[in-house]
Design a protein around this motif. Structure first.
Motif, short mmCIF file in Angstrom:
data_model
loop_
_atom_site.label_atom_id
_atom_site.label_comp_id
_atom_site.label_asym_id
_atom_site.label_seq_id
_atom_site.Cartn_x
_atom_site.Cartn_y
_atom_site.Cartn_z
N ASP A 116 -15.50 6.95 -22.07
CA ASP A 116 -16.77 6.17 -22.00
C ASP A 116 -17.09 5.56 -23.39
O ASP A 116 -17.60 4.49 -23.52
N VAL A 117 -17.22 6.26 -24.47
CA VAL A 117 -17.44 5.84 -25.57
C VAL A 117 -16.34 4.65 -26.27
O VAL A 117 -16.80 3.72 -26.62
N GLN A 118 -15.25 4.85 -25.92
CA GLN A 118 -13.98 4.11 -26.07
C GLN A 118 -14.23 2.74 -25.55
O GLN A 118 -14.14 1.63 -25.98
N GLN A 119 -14.82 2.72 -24.23
CA GLN A 119 -14.50 1.70 -23.33
C GLN A 119 -16.08 0.94 -23.25
O GLN A 119 -16.35 -0.42 -23.65
N GLY A 144 -16.21 10.48 -31.01
CA GLY A 144 -15.73 9.29 -30.38
C GLY A 144 -16.17 8.32 -31.10
O GLY A 144 -15.37 7.13 -31.32
N ALA A 145 -17.35 7.90 -31.42
CA ALA A 145 -17.89 6.88 -32.19
C ALA A 145 -17.35 6.61 -33.43
O ALA A 145 -16.83 5.78 -33.79
N LEU A 146 -17.14 7.89 -34.14
CA LEU A 146 -16.57 7.66 -35.47
C LEU A 146 -15.05 7.30 -35.41
O LEU A 146 -14.63 6.64 -36.09
N ALA A 147 -14.42 7.74 -34.31
CA ALA A 147 -12.95 7.61 -34.02
C ALA A 147 -12.56 6.49 -33.62
O ALA A 147 -11.63 5.74 -34.07
N VAL A 161 -22.87 6.13 -26.34
CA VAL A 161 -23.34 6.66 -27.18
C VAL A 161 -25.01 7.02 -27.20
O VAL A 161 -25.60 8.07 -27.18
N LEU A 162 -25.49 5.75 -26.62
CA LEU A 162 -27.18 5.95 -26.44
C LEU A 162 -27.46 6.77 -25.04
O LEU A 162 -28.19 7.70 -25.00
N ARG A 163 -26.52 6.74 -24.16
CA ARG A 163 -26.72 7.33 -22.78
C ARG A 163 -26.50 8.81 -23.03
O ARG A 163 -27.30 9.89 -22.58
N TYR A 164 -25.54 9.31 -23.82
CA TYR A 164 -25.27 10.63 -23.93
C TYR A 164 -26.16 11.53 -25.13
O TYR A 164 -26.51 12.55 -24.77
N THR A 165 -26.58 10.69 -25.95
CA THR A 165 -27.69 11.03 -26.75
C THR A 165 -28.80 11.47 -26.22
O THR A 165 -29.60 12.30 -26.39
N GLU A 166 -29.31 10.67 -25.14
CA GLU A 166 -30.60 10.78 -24.51
C GLU A 166 -30.13 11.96 -23.55
O GLU A 166 -31.35 12.85 -23.51
N ARG A 167 -29.07 12.21 -22.97
CA ARG A 167 -28.77 13.14 -21.93
C ARG A 167 -28.80 14.50 -22.57
O ARG A 167 -29.54 15.44 -22.10
N PHE A 168 -27.98 14.65 -23.92
CA PHE A 168 -27.83 15.92 -24.30
C PHE A 168 -28.83 16.12 -25.36
O PHE A 168 -29.44 17.35 -25.72
#
Length: 438
Positions: free
Chosen positions: A45-48, A203-206, A54-61
């Motif tokens: 998801d981060v790659q695509q 993922g964001a860094l990679a 990143v925003l979605r998973y930061t809010e979720r986790f």
């Protein structure tokens, strides 16, 4: 609640020692299939999707909603303000630790991180060019605890190596920022910092996003999701290592106060239930004294429950035939942290071949290495010290070979290269060398 810690008691004279010893050491770095699949989905998801994922998973986790990833970036002014607002005693501790860590890694760079070259008898120039990585990402754990020491140990050697861009990611669940972590980032020379964590941060860094730049290497510890993500992006970017649970092995000859050794065992056991603390000692009475100290001191520990679970599940007090045998067993374990708690540590140090870091003498507690001694505390675990090393300046540099063959050198080397190339069936290789012959 009264917790009890009874590390496994073993003696090398037992007939079943090898089997019991092996069972106590066993730990698998493999994560479960559910974690692996979830991490794969997050990275995809981060790659695509980049910032949106990143925003979605930061809010979720992390329960941290934000209108954009840019809103999750910490400014240099905020890092500096965190440093300025520290209590004087904290600010002093941070500055002293940073200065010692920087001094050690500068010495390390001077000794082994420099370019070099020489000319042979034909005048050909041969050597090595050392250059820093352009951009690195450092992952700093957050959530259950804050780790300003991890900021110092990852960012300072990168800074000393000459890395221009140091990108820090650190989770801040519910937006709770640890000021000591932010201050450490300021002291250590972090270029940019984002309040994101987990596999999505890796993922964001990679991969890079519209807001977070792609890095060349990712270093720093994390949970099982972070470890799995680092494994998956390795090859696209470099990584430092896949770290297992923290470990300490104490070699004691019975001359150190038992309370000191008990507390050193606690210092790793308090990390988590999977951490491992082992004592090797030839003196049965001393081992009993250490167990008594464990019983007496454990109730005073705020993290007594975690310590007890760690010592009961993975700890061991092992009586050896001699200190020499203790050293031999230590080399088999190849521990992350190795304390030589002896009144003659330099007698034993030469025979200790495998360890992430070796702490010599009764006054050298492992915890000093964690925070302020100077050498890096990012160390190989789970026996990998047999073939890998602590994080260092060299992890943030790369080496290019330098070759300048003189005309005279080409006459000598050309025929040799041609013979070998013909033997491999690579005629163009041979001809490229032969064409330069006079």
């Amino acid at each position: 609640m009264n917790f009890q810690a009874r590390p496994l008691r073993l003696s090398t004279t037992q007939t079943d020692f090898e089997a019991e010893f092996h069972k106590r050491l066993h730990w698998s770095a493999e994560t479960d299939d559910e974690i692996e699949q979830r991490v794969a989905d997050i990275l995809k998801d981060v790659q695509q999707e980049g910032d949106a994922a990143v925003l979605r998973y930061t809010e979720r986790f992390d329960a941290l909603p934000a209108p954009s990833v840019a809103a999750l970036e910490l400014t240099q002014a905020e890092l500096e303000a965190a440093f300025d607002a520290l209590e004087p005693v904290q600010r002093h501790a941070l500055e002293v630790a940073a200065a010692r860590i920087r001094s050690y890694h500068q010495a390390q760079k001077q000794a082994s991180g420099q370019s070099w070259s020489y000319r042979d008898e034909d005048g050909s120039l041969l050597g090595q060019k050392v250059t820093p990585l352009d951009r690195v990402g450092i992952y700093v754990p957050g959530g259950k605890a804050a780790y300003p020491s991890s900021v110092l140990m990852n960012a300072i050697p990168a800074n000393v190596a000459g890395v221009e861009d140091i990108i820090m990611v650190v989770p801040t669940p519910r937006g709770e920022k640890n000021q000591l972590v932010l201050a450490a980032a300021y002291v250590a020379g972090v270029s940019r910092a984002f309040t994101i964590g987990g596999a999505q941060a890796v993922g964001a860094l990679a991969y890079g996003t519209a807001t977070i730049p792609k890095v060349d290497k990712i270093t720093g510890p994390g949970n099982a999701y972070v470890a799995s993500a680092k494994k998956r992006v390795f090859g696209l970017v470099g990584i430092d290592m896949i770290a297992g649970p923290s470990e300490i092995l104490v070699l004691a000859d019975g001359t150190t106060p038992p309370d000191w050794v008990a507390m050193d065992l606690f210092s790793q056991a308090e990390h988590d239930e999977l951490a491992q603390s082992i004592l090797l000692c030839p003196d049965a009475a001393y081992i009993e004294a250490v167990q008594e100290a464990i019983d007496r001191l454990l109730p005073t520990m705020p993290r007594a429950e975690i310590i007890a679970k760690s010592l009961n599940g993975r700890g061991a007090l092992i009586q050896t035939r001699s200190m020499q045998e203790a050293c031999e067993i230590s080399n088999r374990i190849a521990p992350e942290h190795l304390e030589v708690s002896s009144d003659e540590p330099h007698r034993w140090e030469p025979v200790l071949r495998h360890a992430g870091a070796i702490f010599l003498g009764a006054y050298t507690s492992e915890s000093l290495g964690d925070y302020c001694a100077g050498p890096n505390h990012v160390l190989p675990t789970s026996g990998t010290a047999r073939f890998s090393s602590p994080l260092s300046v060299m992890d943030f540099q790369k080496r290019s070979s330098i070759i300048e063959v003189s005309a005279a050198g080409a006459q000598k080397l050309g025929p040799i290269a041609n013979v070998l190339a013909q033997g491999e069936g690579l005629q163009a290789h041979g001809q490229a060398a032969v064409m330069r012959l006079r």
